[in-house]
Design a protein around this motif. Structure first.
Motif: not given
Length: 114
Positions: A84-89
């Motif tokens: 989710i952190g990667l997708a948010n970035m």
């Protein structure tokens, strides 16, 4: 991995995805469907890693009459948080971050000829 692991990853994926979003601080700009897909992927990957590392605690889960392992769930939530952190970035924009004013469009102005 068994077929039951794949079938249980679908309903557990939403739970793992939501828990991953709760662990990650701040506002995320991704939708529920992407959270679900990341959760399903994290559930499958977490199950695979838990079996490879041999922390799936199936015997202890049978004693407690629980169908899952707490270590396995922790690994799944960790993978969901990272995903989710990667997708948010990848989907970060100024408007999604809460900045109400969009960036002004700049145009080239012609110099005045004397």
């Amino acid at each position: 991995m068994h077929i039951n692991d794949f079938l249980s990853a679908i309903p557990i994926g939403l739970l793992v995805g939501v828990l991953g979003r709760l662990v990650l601080p701040g506002r995320q700009s991704i939708g529920l469907f992407i959270t679900f897909l990341i959760g399903v992927g994290a559930a499958l990957l977490g199950t695979l890693v838990a079996e490879l590392v041999n922390v799936d605690d199936k015997a202890l889960a049978k004693v407690w009459k629980v169908e899952w392992s707490w270590w396995e769930l922790a690994i799944q939530v960790l993978f969901a948080t990272i995903g989710i952190g990667l997708a948010n970035m990848l989907t970060y924009t100024r408007l999604a971050s809460g900045n109400p004013k969009p960036r002004k469009r700049t145009t080239r102005r012609k110099k005045k000829e004397d």
